[in-house]
Design a protein around this motif. Structure first.
Motif, short mmCIF file in Angstrom:
data_model
loop_
_atom_site.label_atom_id
_atom_site.label_comp_id
_atom_site.label_asym_id
_atom_site.label_seq_id
_atom_site.Cartn_x
_atom_site.Cartn_y
_atom_site.Cartn_z
N PHE A 6 -6.57 -5.15 5.29
CA PHE A 6 -5.43 -4.69 3.85
C PHE A 6 -4.92 -6.45 4.08
CE2 PHE A 6 -5.53 -0.68 6.37
CZ PHE A 6 -5.66 -0.07 5.74
N VAL A 7 -5.16 -6.37 4.02
CA VAL A 7 -4.84 -8.63 3.58
C VAL A 7 -5.57 -8.79 3.18
CG1 VAL A 7 -3.75 -11.17 4.48
CG2 VAL A 7 -3.95 -8.67 6.05
N ARG A 8 -5.02 -8.74 1.80
CA ARG A 8 -6.55 -8.85 0.38
C ARG A 8 -5.54 -10.51 -0.49
NH1 ARG A 8 -10.00 -5.48 -0.28
NH2 ARG A 8 -9.38 -5.55 -2.85
N PHE A 9 -6.57 -11.62 -0.61
CA PHE A 9 -6.17 -12.25 -0.93
C PHE A 9 -5.28 -12.33 -2.68
CE2 PHE A 9 -6.51 -16.71 -3.63
CZ PHE A 9 -5.44 -17.35 -3.07
N GLU A 10 -6.49 -11.78 -3.10
CA GLU A 10 -6.11 -11.68 -5.39
C GLU A 10 -4.48 -10.67 -5.51
OE1 GLU A 10 -8.84 -9.59 -3.21
OE2 GLU A 10 -10.42 -11.82 -4.16
N GLU A 11 -4.60 -9.52 -3.39
CA GLU A 11 -3.70 -9.20 -4.04
C GLU A 11 -2.08 -9.51 -3.92
OE1 GLU A 11 -5.73 -7.83 -3.42
OE2 GLU A 11 -6.36 -6.25 -4.57
N TYR A 12 -2.24 -10.93 -2.63
CA TYR A 12 -1.35 -11.75 -2.52
C TYR A 12 -1.17 -12.67 -3.57
CZ TYR A 12 0.68 -16.05 -0.02
OH TYR A 12 0.70 -16.71 -0.46
N TYR B 133 1.11 -1.19 -0.25
CA TYR B 133 -0.25 0.05 -0.19
C TYR B 133 0.91 1.20 0.11
CZ TYR B 133 -3.95 -3.19 0.94
OH TYR B 133 -4.27 -4.72 0.95
N VAL B 134 0.72 2.53 -0.55
CA VAL B 134 0.98 3.63 -0.36
C VAL B 134 -0.04 4.53 -0.13
CG1 VAL B 134 2.26 2.94 -2.35
CG2 VAL B 134 0.00 4.12 -3.04
N ASP B 135 0.47 5.53 0.72
CA ASP B 135 -0.50 7.31 0.70
C ASP B 135 -1.08 6.70 2.50
OD1 ASP B 135 0.23 8.57 -1.57
OD2 ASP B 135 -1.84 7.73 -2.55
N LYS C 21 -1.00 -1.29 -4.14
CA LYS C 21 -0.84 -0.74 -5.28
C LYS C 21 -1.27 -1.42 -6.77
CE LYS C 21 4.23 -0.36 -2.41
NZ LYS C 21 4.77 -0.73 -2.03
N THR C 22 -1.99 -2.63 -6.30
CA THR C 22 -2.52 -3.08 -7.11
C THR C 22 -3.83 -2.79 -7.69
OG1 THR C 22 -1.33 -4.82 -6.27
CG2 THR C 22 -2.81 -5.59 -8.03
N CYS C 23 -4.77 -2.66 -6.88
CA CYS C 23 -6.13 -2.33 -7.54
C CYS C 23 -6.63 -0.77 -7.67
CB CYS C 23 -7.24 -3.59 -6.70
SG CYS C 23 -6.92 -2.85 -5.37
N LYS C 24 -5.85 -0.32 -6.76
CA LYS C 24 -5.68 1.72 -6.63
C LYS C 24 -6.75 1.69 -5.72
CE LYS C 24 -2.28 1.88 -8.84
NZ LYS C 24 -0.75 1.40 -9.07
N LYS C 25 -7.34 1.21 -4.91
CA LYS C 25 -8.53 0.98 -4.20
C LYS C 25 -8.31 1.70 -3.24
CE LYS C 25 -11.94 -2.28 -6.29
NZ LYS C 25 -12.57 -3.11 -6.06
N ARG C 26 -9.08 2.38 -1.88
CA ARG C 26 -8.55 3.01 -1.69
C ARG C 26 -9.24 2.16 0.35
NH1 ARG C 26 -5.11 6.22 0.33
NH2 ARG C 26 -5.59 8.00 2.22
#
Length: 588
Positions: free
Chosen positions: A49-55, A18-20, A33-38
């Protein structure tokens, strides 16, 4: 206070993906960083914040691939290739084809920590795959190659196969089948040799069950009506499956292959079963494996030659000692070189006895005796008579070794060498009779066995046609006391007339015999396919038949290499796929 300090710290899961990042009263917020969602969560938790798709898209080195841990997720890096990225696919395919298949590396290497670190050095953006994914890709690639082979076979009219059964170190049975044909191009011909099937064979290896399994493979590839010849060894179950399954037409000259082994082996198959099994596949022809039968001839000769038994017994014990005694091995290598050894004689391995004798004769007799005496093995000393006997044995058996090697190729024409080889061996033995000093019995036994076991090749027309239609031999091998040229020309004329009544077979055959002068068979027929069309059709059909079952034996050898002792847990399905995908059979 401690709780406030912890909430002010940037959690590792957020720093990874994540950023910001922002922290307000009882709330954390950051952009993926991957899906740009807040994404937001409470100040005391990070579960959102532990998201399987991004993992899945950002995972990196793992020590427990079967069940990834949170620490592994936290240690992965951003900026990696997606699974569909061309470079990601290229590296994965290279791992599969070049390392797993080409270099025979174990599947577990893709989960090895050091290997994964190596991949990050090669390309830091590559996302390593797990063993399960690699296994799936192997099976998918095998299925793709099966479809390619089906397409190739649909474009040919005639094929022949070699068949055998093999058991791995876990005593699991596999049925191996290779398919062979000559592929016609615009200006060239090519002998094709492909692995047709390498499938698990459970239960007893009876002729009926082999026949049933073989029929299923033929149906799968739709080659039943294209099948000309089946080459197998002389085991009783193989003979039941193919000689009984494919009887000759009524009224034809019977094949003399029953001379190969004890006829009593046939008695356990009832007549009604023979008829049922025979009707299931139609009328095809089984051919004996030339190399296997030639090995039986050598075995017959050595078994009947008692005078050679003491020398061969000593040689066998010496070979065994060199593979079990480190002391003798060290002394032997110090005297004759580190690469020097005496291989074991294996009854199922062609030419192993000849190679064992040749290996010991490369050693100096007196030096070898001195080493054995010093090591306390006086009983293994070779007398001068025994040493000369072994030399004479090599002179007698060397042509048998050469004939075996000549007929074991896959990408070349081999069946045409069978008849000339048998005649040449018989001439060799006849010539040796007045010259031998110690092994007259061996020469006589070899000649008797040769004439008994190979009498059938002068009855089966495929061997005669192949030899005559190979310009390397033509009719130069025909002796008037063996065959008559005129009779042979009539056989060809009758066959050609059935295929092409608009041309003169006699003229074609006469022209062929005039221009045949030792040329390479494939090159010759590629150049003359239009000038000799009738003979060309016969030649490409018979010259595609392999002389022996060596192609399928090589498949089994490769299976043994793949299933090394420390890989004994490999499933039969993965083993079958890996064997099928060897570069020996498919060029990527």
């Amino acid at each position: 206070e401690i709780r406030n300090n912890r909430s002010n710290m940037l959690p590792r899961v957020i720093s990874f993906g994540y950023v910001d990042y922002e922290l307000s009263t009882k709330k954390r917020t950051a952009t993926c960083k991957t899906c740009k969602k807040r994404i937001s969560d409470g100040d005391a938790t990070t579960s959102n914040f532990v998201r399987f798709e991004e993992y899945q898209m950002n995972k990196s080195i793992t020590n427990e691939p079967q069940q990834p841990s949170i620490s592994q997720f936290l240690d992965t890096r951003a900026g990696q290739y997606s699974m569909n990225h061309p470079q990601q696919k290229a590296i994965t395919n290279a791992l599969l084809r070049d390392l797993i298949i080409g270099c025979n590396l174990p599947l577990s290497i893709v989960e090895n920590k050091s290997f994964r670190h190596f991949l990050t050095v090669v390309d830091s953006k590559y996302s390593p795959i797990c063993r399960r994914t690699m296994t799936s890709k192997i099976e998918d690639l095998a299925a793709e190659k099966h479809l390619m082979l089906k397409t190739q076979l649909s474009q040919t009219d005639h094929v022949s196969v070699t068949v055998d059964i093999w058991s791995d170190r876990k005593m699991r049975g596999f049925l191996g089948i290779t398919v062979h044909w000559i592929q016609k191009g615009i200006e060239r011909l090519e002998v094709k040799s492909k692995l047709l099937a390498f499938e698990r064979f459970k239960g007893s290896h009876t002729g009926e069950r082999i026949c049933e399994k073989f029929e299923a493979v033929c149906d799968e590839y739709n080659i039943k009506d294209k099948l000309d010849y089946i080459i197998s060894d002389n085991a009783a179950n193989m003979r039941k499956a193919f000689t009984v399954c494919f009887p000759t037409d009524q009224g034809e000259e019977p094949d003399d292959n029953h001379r190969l082994d004890d006829p009593e082996l046939w008695h356990d198959l009832p007549l009604e079963d023979q008829e049922t099994v025979g009707a299931s596949l139609g009328k095809k022809h089984r051919l004996q494996c030339f190399a296997h039968t030639l090995q039986l001839v050598v075995r017959d000769g050595l078994t009947e030659t008692k005078v050679a038994s003491p020398a061969l017994s000593k040689l066998s014990k010496l070979s065994s000692l060199l593979h079990t005694s480190t002391t003798l091995k060290d002394v032997f290598e110090a005297e004759f070189g580190e690469r020097k050894s005496i291989p074991a004689s294996v009854i199922t391995r062609w030419n192993s006895t000849v190679r064992q004798v040749k290996a010991v004769l490369q050693c100096e007799h007196l030096k070898l005796c001195a080493i054995l005496e010093k090591a306390g093995h006086k009983k293994l000393l070779f007398t001068i008579r025994e040493w000369n006997l072994l030399k004479e044995m090599v002179d007698i058996l060397k042509p048998f070794e050469e004939a075996t090697d000549l007929t074991q190729g896959e990408k070349i024409v081999t069946i045409s060498a069978v008849v000339p080889s048998v005649l040449s061996l018989n001439h060799h033995l006849e010539k040796l009779k007045p010259q031998v000093r110690f092994l007259n019995g061996l020469v006589s036994s070899l000649q008797a066995s040769l004439n008994k076991r190979f009498l059938g090749i002068f009855i089966n027309p495929v061997y005669l046609k192949a030899a005559a239609l190979d310009p390397a031999f033509s009719l130069l091998w025909v002796e008037h006391h063996v065959l008559f040229c005129r009779c042979y020309l009539d056989v060809f004329s009758d066959l050609i007339l059935e295929n092409d009544v608009q041309t003169s077979p006699a003229l074609q055959l006469s022209h062929y015999l005039h221009i045949a002068d030792g040329q390479n068979a494939l090159l010759f027929w590629a150049m003359n396919m239009h000038t000799l069309p009738s003979l060309f059709n016969v030649a490409t059909r018979v010259l595609a038949v392999p002389a022996c079952s060596a192609p399928v034996e090589r498949v089994f050898s490769y299976g043994g290499i793949i299933l090394r002792p420390h890989r004994a847990q490999m499933t039969d399905r993965v083993l079958a796929s890996l064997v099928f995908l060897t570069k020996r059979h498919y060029n990527y």
